[in-house]
Design an enzyme around this catalytic site. Structure first.
Site, PDB file in Angstrom:
ATOM      1  N   PRO A   8       0.762  -1.406  -0.196  1.00 33.41           N
ATOM      2  CA  PRO A   8      -0.076   0.127  -0.014  1.00 33.41           C
ATOM      3  C   PRO A   8       0.871   1.237  -0.018  1.00 33.41           C
ATOM      4  CG  PRO A   8      -0.085  -1.089   2.183  1.00 33.41           C
ATOM      5  CD  PRO A   8       0.514  -2.030   1.225  1.00 33.41           C
ATOM      6  N   ASN A   9       0.263   2.418  -0.706  1.00 33.54           N
ATOM      7  CA  ASN A   9       1.083   3.637  -0.980  1.00 33.54           C
ATOM      8  C   ASN A   9       2.183   3.673  -1.687  1.00 33.54           C
ATOM      9  OD1 ASN A   9      -1.317   4.981   0.830  1.00 33.54           O
ATOM     10  ND2 ASN A   9      -0.226   3.574   2.309  1.00 33.54           N
ATOM     11  N   ARG A  16       4.171  11.179  -1.816  1.00 38.82           N
ATOM     12  CA  ARG A  16       4.199  10.782  -0.225  1.00 38.82           C
ATOM     13  C   ARG A  16       5.471  11.151   0.101  1.00 38.82           C
ATOM     14  NH1 ARG A  16       4.776   4.356   1.081  1.00 38.82           N
ATOM     15  NH2 ARG A  16       4.111   5.294   3.104  1.00 38.82           N
ATOM     16  N   TYR A  21      11.017   9.276   0.968  1.00 40.34           N
ATOM     17  CA  TYR A  21      10.915   8.063  -0.198  1.00 40.34           C
ATOM     18  C   TYR A  21      11.382   8.530  -1.483  1.00 40.34           C
ATOM     19  CZ  TYR A  21       8.065   5.632   3.183  1.00 40.34           C
ATOM     20  OH  TYR A  21       7.625   5.015   4.213  1.00 40.34           O
ATOM     21  N   ASN A  72       7.844  -5.574  -0.994  1.00 42.70           N
ATOM     22  CA  ASN A  72       7.805  -4.792  -0.167  1.00 42.70           C
ATOM     23  C   ASN A  72       6.726  -4.631   0.550  1.00 42.70           C
ATOM     24  OD1 ASN A  72       7.895  -2.176   1.345  1.00 42.70           O
ATOM     25  ND2 ASN A  72       9.114  -1.131  -0.017  1.00 42.70           N
ATOM     26  N   ALA A  75       3.311  -0.969   4.480  1.00 44.88           N
ATOM     27  CA  ALA A  75       2.620  -0.574   6.025  1.00 44.88           C
ATOM     28  C   ALA A  75       2.362  -2.199   6.617  1.00 44.88           C
ATOM     29  CB  ALA A  75       1.473   0.153   6.020  1.00 44.88           C
ATOM     30  N   GLU A  96      12.975  -9.424   1.297  1.00 45.04           N
ATOM     31  CA  GLU A  96      11.953  -8.349   1.476  1.00 45.04           C
ATOM     32  C   GLU A  96      12.740  -7.050   1.488  1.00 45.04           C
ATOM     33  OE1 GLU A  96      11.617  -8.467   5.895  1.00 45.04           O
ATOM     34  OE2 GLU A  96      10.215  -6.791   5.865  1.00 45.04           O
ATOM     35  N   HIS A  98      12.995  -2.530   1.743  1.00 43.12           N
ATOM     36  CA  HIS A  98      12.160  -1.518   2.102  1.00 43.12           C
ATOM     37  C   HIS A  98      12.764  -0.271   1.617  1.00 43.12           C
ATOM     38  CE1 HIS A  98       9.531  -3.407   4.720  1.00 43.12           C
ATOM     39  NE2 HIS A  98      10.337  -4.012   5.197  1.00 43.12           N
ATOM     40  N   ARG A 105      13.665   4.643  12.025  1.00 41.40           N
ATOM     41  CA  ARG A 105      12.299   5.511  11.969  1.00 41.40           C
ATOM     42  C   ARG A 105      11.438   5.275  13.337  1.00 41.40           C
ATOM     43  NH1 ARG A 105       9.545   4.848   6.433  1.00 41.40           N
ATOM     44  NH2 ARG A 105       8.390   6.668   7.275  1.00 41.40           N
TER      45      ARG A 105
HETATM   46  C1  DQA Z   1       8.293   1.174   3.520  1.00 47.90           C
HETATM   47  C2  DQA Z   1       8.441   1.302   4.931  1.00 47.90           C
HETATM   48  C3  DQA Z   1       7.010   1.030   5.880  1.00 47.90           C
HETATM   49  O1  DQA Z   1       7.361   1.412   7.102  1.00 47.90           O
HETATM   50  C4  DQA Z   1       5.995   2.094   5.346  1.00 47.90           C
HETATM   51  O2  DQA Z   1       4.747   1.781   5.803  1.00 47.90           O
HETATM   52  C5  DQA Z   1       6.002   2.010   3.686  1.00 47.90           C
HETATM   53  C6  DQA Z   1       7.321   1.959   2.978  1.00 47.90           C
HETATM   54  C7  DQA Z   1       9.576   1.389   2.654  1.00 47.90           C
HETATM   55  O3  DQA Z   1       9.621   0.984   1.525  1.00 47.90           O
HETATM   56  O4  DQA Z   1      10.418   1.958   3.379  1.00 47.90           O
HETATM   57  O5  DQA Z   1       4.989   2.318   3.070  1.00 47.90           O
HETATM   58  O6  DQA Z   1       8.077  -0.414   3.290  1.00 47.90           O
END
Ligand code: DQA
Length: 144
Positions: A8-9, A16, A21, A72, A75, A96, A98, A105
């Site tokens: 998501p997102n 965002r 990011y 990835n 959230a 995985e 990120h 964070r």
């Molecule tokens: C994320 C880190 C997560 O905590 C966050 O909710 C994201 C992106 C990252 O790629 O750094 O949406 O997975």
């Protein structure tokens, strides 16, 4: 064939929290992953969803068909037992990724359910993390 699953997102990249990011968009990320795959001679399918159940279904469908997963979970990293269970069920080599360093964070980002299954976690390297993940899978996967 490798599957790249973004949660998501991540479709909001470039809009965002740019201080976290960066300015590049999701389209740029897809282009980058495709270029890396071409360079490495890897076949990839890149998916993104804002829905947990959709991600669970993609992982289930990968069973017996996909050589490696790069995920990835965004959230859902920090909340989803369902995604962890799907990864365990499909039993596919998983990396995985990120974009940000989740250990630097907020406290709530420090725990990752996906990490309980993933063979490797790459964080804080931006788009390059996906390249590193692809390289790792290319070196370590067993072809079906
Ligand atoms: C994320 C880190 C997560 O905590 C966050 O909710 C994201 C992106 C990252 O790629 O750094 O949406 O997975």
């Amino acid at each position: 064939m490798f599957l790249v699953i973004n949660g998501p997102n991540l479709n909001m990249l470039g809009i965002r929290e740019r201080e976290v990011y960066g300015n590049k968009t999701y389209k740029d990320l897809v282009k980058y992953i495709k270029e890396c795959a071409k360079e490495l001679g890897a076949k990839v399918k890149i998916l993104q969803s804002n829905y947990e159940g959709q991600i669970v279904e993609w992982i289930q469908k990968a069973y017996g068909r996909i050589d490696g997963i790069i995920i990835n979970p965004a959230a859902y990293t920090h909340t989803s037992v369902a995604i962890l269970d799907a990864l365990k069920a499909a039993h596919i080599k998983t990396v995985e990724v990120h974009l940000s360093d989740i250990n630097q964070r907020e406290e709530f980002r420090k725990f990752s359910y996906a990490s309980l299954y993933a063979e490797k976690t790459i964080m804080g390297k931006g788009f390059e993390g996906y390249k590193e993940a692809l390289e790792y899978l290319m070196e370590n996967y067993y072809e079906r």
